[in-house]
Motif scaffolding. Structure first.
Motif, short mmCIF file in Angstrom:
data_model
loop_
_atom_site.label_atom_id
_atom_site.label_comp_id
_atom_site.label_asym_id
_atom_site.label_seq_id
_atom_site.Cartn_x
_atom_site.Cartn_y
_atom_site.Cartn_z
N ALA A 230 0.79 -1.24 0.00
CA ALA A 230 0.00 0.00 0.00
C ALA A 230 0.82 1.28 0.00
N GLN A 231 2.08 1.23 -0.39
CA GLN A 231 2.84 2.49 -0.46
C GLN A 231 2.19 3.43 -1.47
N HIS A 232 2.18 4.73 -1.13
CA HIS A 232 1.52 5.71 -1.98
C HIS A 232 2.51 6.77 -2.46
N ALA A 233 1.99 7.84 -3.08
CA ALA A 233 2.84 8.84 -3.72
C ALA A 233 3.78 9.52 -2.73
N ASP A 234 3.31 9.78 -1.51
CA ASP A 234 4.17 10.42 -0.52
C ASP A 234 5.31 9.50 -0.12
N ASP A 235 5.03 8.20 0.00
CA ASP A 235 6.08 7.23 0.31
C ASP A 235 7.13 7.21 -0.79
N GLN A 236 6.69 7.35 -2.04
CA GLN A 236 7.63 7.36 -3.15
C GLN A 236 8.54 8.58 -3.09
N VAL A 237 7.96 9.74 -2.75
CA VAL A 237 8.78 10.95 -2.60
C VAL A 237 9.80 10.77 -1.48
N GLU A 238 9.36 10.22 -0.35
CA GLU A 238 10.27 9.99 0.77
C GLU A 238 11.42 9.07 0.35
N THR A 239 11.11 8.02 -0.42
CA THR A 239 12.13 7.08 -0.86
C THR A 239 13.15 7.77 -1.77
N LEU A 240 12.65 8.62 -2.66
CA LEU A 240 13.55 9.35 -3.57
C LEU A 240 14.43 10.32 -2.79
N LEU A 241 13.86 11.04 -1.84
CA LEU A 241 14.65 11.98 -1.05
C LEU A 241 15.70 11.26 -0.21
N LEU A 242 15.36 10.11 0.34
CA LEU A 242 16.35 9.32 1.08
C LEU A 242 17.49 8.89 0.17
N ALA A 243 17.15 8.47 -1.05
CA ALA A 243 18.18 8.07 -2.00
C ALA A 243 19.09 9.24 -2.35
N LEU A 244 18.51 10.42 -2.57
CA LEU A 244 19.31 11.61 -2.85
C LEU A 244 20.23 11.95 -1.68
N SER A 245 19.72 11.81 -0.47
CA SER A 245 20.52 12.16 0.72
C SER A 245 21.72 11.23 0.88
N ARG A 246 21.62 10.04 0.28
CA ARG A 246 22.71 9.06 0.39
C ARG A 246 23.62 9.07 -0.82
N GLY A 247 23.33 9.96 -1.78
CA GLY A 247 24.16 10.03 -2.98
C GLY A 247 23.98 8.83 -3.90
N ALA A 248 22.77 8.31 -3.99
CA ALA A 248 22.51 7.10 -4.76
C ALA A 248 22.69 7.35 -6.26
N GLY A 249 22.95 6.27 -6.99
CA GLY A 249 22.99 6.31 -8.44
C GLY A 249 21.61 6.09 -9.02
N VAL A 250 21.55 5.77 -10.32
CA VAL A 250 20.25 5.70 -10.97
C VAL A 250 19.38 4.59 -10.41
N ALA A 251 19.97 3.48 -9.97
CA ALA A 251 19.16 2.39 -9.42
C ALA A 251 18.44 2.84 -8.15
N GLY A 252 19.15 3.57 -7.29
CA GLY A 252 18.52 4.07 -6.07
C GLY A 252 17.52 5.18 -6.34
N LEU A 253 17.84 6.05 -7.30
CA LEU A 253 16.94 7.16 -7.63
C LEU A 253 15.67 6.69 -8.34
N ALA A 254 15.66 5.45 -8.81
CA ALA A 254 14.44 4.89 -9.40
C ALA A 254 13.36 4.69 -8.34
N ALA A 255 13.76 4.73 -7.07
CA ALA A 255 12.82 4.59 -5.94
C ALA A 255 12.09 3.25 -6.02
N MET A 256 10.78 3.23 -5.74
CA MET A 256 10.05 1.97 -5.63
C MET A 256 9.34 1.62 -6.94
N PRO A 257 9.51 0.40 -7.44
CA PRO A 257 8.79 0.02 -8.66
C PRO A 257 7.31 -0.22 -8.37
N ALA A 258 6.49 0.01 -9.37
CA ALA A 258 5.06 -0.25 -9.23
C ALA A 258 4.74 -1.73 -9.36
#
Length: 245
Positions: free
Chosen positions: A120-148
């Motif tokens: 049940a993850q929603h749009a806000d959870d996806q934003v949080e995942t992306l921001l966490l990835a950015l904060s860790r300096g992730a590459g494209v795999a991490g910046l892809a966040a959660m797949p649907a």
């Protein structure tokens, strides 16, 4: 573009029978209620009891009561979600949940086997995942966040609410007159996700009201780039051989 919950469920077409991961919170309660109405008799629920807080028994009872009312079979999996040295509590709980979901999908052999699991993850959870990835300096795999949608352990996994805002999920539940339980740790800002939710999302909403859509688009671009890199790597590997010739 962000959608209403009803619109998101109209285009959700999992292979049945479907299991819904049910924590008892607003998001999973809404997802189970909507799916049970759409596919009566084809939906089951899986609740993971982490045993990490006193409120956990209340979460389970909410799930039991809800599933009895909806006539949805429920499997409760109790897990040890304590982190190992160096592991974050969030990661430990997530890994324990996935193992529990996979085990629960095998329960009830007299019934048709579960084909799909919805989370049940929603749009806000996806934003949080992306921001966490950015904060860790992730590459494209991490910046892809959660797949649907993805496959794991012989099951197809779905996140049908990734384009639905968290406030819209709660508004939908209120309109149904359906209560849910609130995890008391959701307001504990010692956890990075909770700090993002409490401090950053309101600021983003004020400064960039379309941030859920634009961030989701960036995550989609990163996912495409990650897939392309994997395809190129596989092509290169086929040329050089294993081990390299």
């Amino acid at each position: 573009m962000t959608q209403s919950l009803d619109a998101a469920l109209r285009v959700f077409a999992p292979t049945l029978p479907l299991a819904v991961g049910l924590s008892g919170g607003a998001d999973s309660t809404a997802l189970l209620l909507a799916c049970a109405r759409r596919w009566p008799g084809q939906v089951r629920a899986i609740h993971v009891h982490h045993g990490l807080q006193a409120a956990a028994d209340g979460f389970e009872q909410h799930c039991v009561d809800l599933c009895e009312r909806l006539e949805v079979p429920l499997v409760v999996q109790r897990v040890d979600a304590r982190p190992t040295p160096g592991q974050s509590p969030e990661d430990a709980a997530r890994q324990a949940r996935y193992k529990a979901f996979e085990a629960a999908a095998q329960v009830g052999k007299a019934q048709p086997a579960i084909q799909s699991i919805a989370l049940a993850q929603h749009a806000d959870d996806q934003v949080e995942t992306l921001l966490l990835a950015l904060s860790r300096g992730a590459g494209v795999a991490g910046l892809a966040a959660m797949p649907a949608c993805w496959e794991r352990a012989g099951l197809v996994w779905h996140r049908p609410l990734l384009q639905v805002a968290g406030t819209d999920v709660r508004d939908w539940l209120r309109a149904q007159g359906q209560p849910w339980v609130e995890d008391p740790t959701n307001t504990d800002e010692r956890y990075s996700r909770n700090r993002i939710r409490a401090q950053l999302l309101p600021a983003l909403d004020a400064a960039f009201p379309a941030f859920r859509d634009t961030f989701a688009r960036s995550a989609s671009h990163a996912a495409q780039a990650s897939r392309l890199l994997d395809e190129i790597a596989q092509a290169d590997l086929a040329l050089v051989g294993v081990p390299p010739q």
